[in-house]
Design an enzyme around this catalytic site. Structure first.
Site, PDB file in Angstrom:
ATOM      1  CG  ASP A   5      -2.047   1.000   1.131  1.00 29.49           C
ATOM      2  OD1 ASP A   5      -2.439   1.340  -0.002  1.00 29.49           O
ATOM      3  OD2 ASP A   5      -2.524   1.460   2.182  1.00 29.49           O
ATOM      4  CG  HIS A  22      -0.396   2.419  -9.326  1.00 26.47           C
ATOM      5  ND1 HIS A  22      -0.591   1.884  -8.073  1.00 26.47           N
ATOM      6  CD2 HIS A  22      -1.491   3.191  -9.575  1.00 26.47           C
ATOM      7  CE1 HIS A  22      -1.762   2.299  -7.591  1.00 26.47           C
ATOM      8  NE2 HIS A  22      -2.314   3.102  -8.480  1.00 26.47           N
ATOM      9  CG  LEU A 115       9.509 -16.969  -4.668  1.00 28.65           C
ATOM     10  CD1 LEU A 115       9.240 -17.006  -3.168  1.00 28.65           C
ATOM     11  CD2 LEU A 115      10.155 -15.629  -5.044  1.00 28.65           C
TER      12      LEU A 115
HETATM   13  C1  IPE Z   1      -5.232  -2.667  -0.051  1.00 29.08           C
HETATM   14  O1  IPE Z   1      -4.988  -1.332  -0.259  1.00 29.08           O
HETATM   15  C2  IPE Z   1      -5.293  -3.372  -1.361  1.00 29.08           C
HETATM   16  C3  IPE Z   1      -4.022  -3.556  -2.039  1.00 29.08           C
HETATM   17  C4  IPE Z   1      -2.848  -3.232  -1.574  1.00 29.08           C
HETATM   18  C5  IPE Z   1      -4.107  -4.203  -3.328  1.00 29.08           C
HETATM   19  P1  IPE Z   1      -6.170  -0.258  -0.370  1.00 29.08           P
HETATM   20  O2  IPE Z   1      -5.518   1.040  -0.587  1.00 29.08           O
HETATM   21  O3  IPE Z   1      -7.148  -0.701  -1.382  1.00 29.08           O
HETATM   22  O4  IPE Z   1      -6.841  -0.361   1.074  1.00 29.08           O
HETATM   23  P2  IPE Z   1      -7.797   0.655   1.806  1.00 29.08           P
HETATM   24  O5  IPE Z   1      -8.892   1.005   0.850  1.00 29.08           O
HETATM   25  O6  IPE Z   1      -6.986   1.849   2.170  1.00 29.08           O
HETATM   26  O7  IPE Z   1      -8.262  -0.077   3.019  1.00 29.08           O
HETATM   27  C1  IPE Z   2      -1.259   0.368  -4.037  1.00 30.63           C
HETATM   28  O1  IPE Z   2      -1.384   1.442  -3.221  1.00 30.63           O
HETATM   29  C2  IPE Z   2      -2.334  -0.644  -3.834  1.00 30.63           C
HETATM   30  C3  IPE Z   2      -3.154  -0.874  -5.040  1.00 30.63           C
HETATM   31  C4  IPE Z   2      -4.459  -0.958  -4.959  1.00 30.63           C
HETATM   32  C5  IPE Z   2      -2.523  -1.051  -6.338  1.00 30.63           C
HETATM   33  P1  IPE Z   2      -2.573   2.498  -3.341  1.00 30.63           P
HETATM   34  O2  IPE Z   2      -2.895   2.750  -4.764  1.00 30.63           O
HETATM   35  O3  IPE Z   2      -3.704   2.084  -2.475  1.00 30.63           O
HETATM   36  O4  IPE Z   2      -1.845   3.768  -2.736  1.00 30.63           O
HETATM   37  P2  IPE Z   2      -2.447   4.800  -1.718  1.00 30.63           P
HETATM   38  O5  IPE Z   2      -2.861   4.030  -0.500  1.00 30.63           O
HETATM   39  O6  IPE Z   2      -3.615   5.454  -2.394  1.00 30.63           O
HETATM   40  O7  IPE Z   2      -1.332   5.738  -1.445  1.00 30.63           O
HETATM   41 MG    MG Z   3      -4.142   2.431  -0.508  1.00 33.07          MG
END
Ligand code: IPE
Ligand code: IPE
Ligand code: MG
Length: 215
Positions: A5, A22, A115
């Site tokens: 995240d 990303h 892996l």
């Molecule tokens: C969790 O992150 C999902 C992934 C990392 C793929 P999100 O950014 O979607 O989670 P929330 O919405 O903050 O809980």
């Molecule tokens: C990556 O982080 C998780 C995915 C869903 C690809 P986010 O896109 O949720 O990044 P933040 O939390 O908005 O910074």
């Molecule tokens: Mg996020």
């Protein structure tokens, strides 16, 4: 297992674009894969797209899946040569082209042993559990029957869960499998996560006494 995240925030902070975050996050994925092989990790589960992430703007979703498609086309041979087995967990309901690419990549690498990477795509733990219970036909639901019907039936429960990005929540990730995992929450955003962070976590993990309810 890793909840990767913080890409969007990283992108906005440094490049004024969530998608740039990303892109950078994918570089971290590659580094973490290399480091996992070095550390002799056998299973790495990466949360890449949740069942709830469809709420995001279409453009961001498209960017994410285009990124994945290009990555697989360019890198699957390299992953295969490294002995990586790729497995998708989640429901494959993407474009026909991506669905086939995913299936092809899984098939190509299915015998690899070095892996196993479980890539969680359109994955939601609640959805996984509902499907699991539906598949169990008999009335007697046991722990083993549940385990053997999860997407992760061939993967041991994660020893470690890492979540970057500062939030302390599971966001519908592996609710069953994480019952006894050691949890590591990092403030760092995913693009800033380094192999050294993984090494530090492993070093700490090996010192933890796990009780599983005993003493
Ligand atoms: C969790 O992150 C999902 C992934 C990392 C793929 P999100 O950014 O979607 O989670 P929330 O919405 O903050 O809980
Ligand atoms: C990556 O982080 C998780 C995915 C869903 C690809 P986010 O896109 O949720 O990044 P933040 O939390 O908005 O910074
Ligand atoms: Mg996020």
């Amino acid at each position: 297992a890793i909840i990767m995240d913080g890409n969007g925030r990283w992108g906005v902070k440094y490049k004024n674009s969530r998608n740039a975050g990303h892109r950078e996050g994918l570089n971290t994925v590659e580094k973490v894969i290399k480091s996992s092989i070095k550390q002799n990790i056998k299973y790495l589960t990466l949360y890449a797209f949740s069942t709830e992430n469809w709420k995001r703007p279409k453009k961001e979703i498209k960017y994410l899946f285009d990124l994945l498609e290009t990555f697989l086309i360019n890198k699957i041979e390299e992953l295969h040569k490294k002995g990586i087995k790729l497995k998708i967990i989640g429901t494959k309901n993407f474009s026909k082209k991506l669905n086939e690419l995913l299936k092809k990549s899984e098939k190509k690498t299915q015998k690899n042993k070095k892996l196993q990477i479980n890539l969680a795509l359109n994955y939601g733990s609640k959805n996984e559990l509902i499907n699991t219970f539906k598949r169990i036909k008999s009335k007697k639901i046991t722990e083993n029957k549940v385990k053997n019907n999860l997407y992760t039936k061939d993967t041991p429960d994660p020893d470690i869960l890492i979540r970057t990005g500062g939030k302390k929540r599971l966001s519908n990730f592996m609710l069953w499998q994480l019952a006894y995992s050691e949890l590591y929450f990092l403030d760092k955003l995913w693009p800033d996560f380094k192999p050294q962070d993984l090494r530090k976590i492993l070093k700490n993990f090996y010192k933890v006494k796990r009780n599983y309810g005993g003493i």
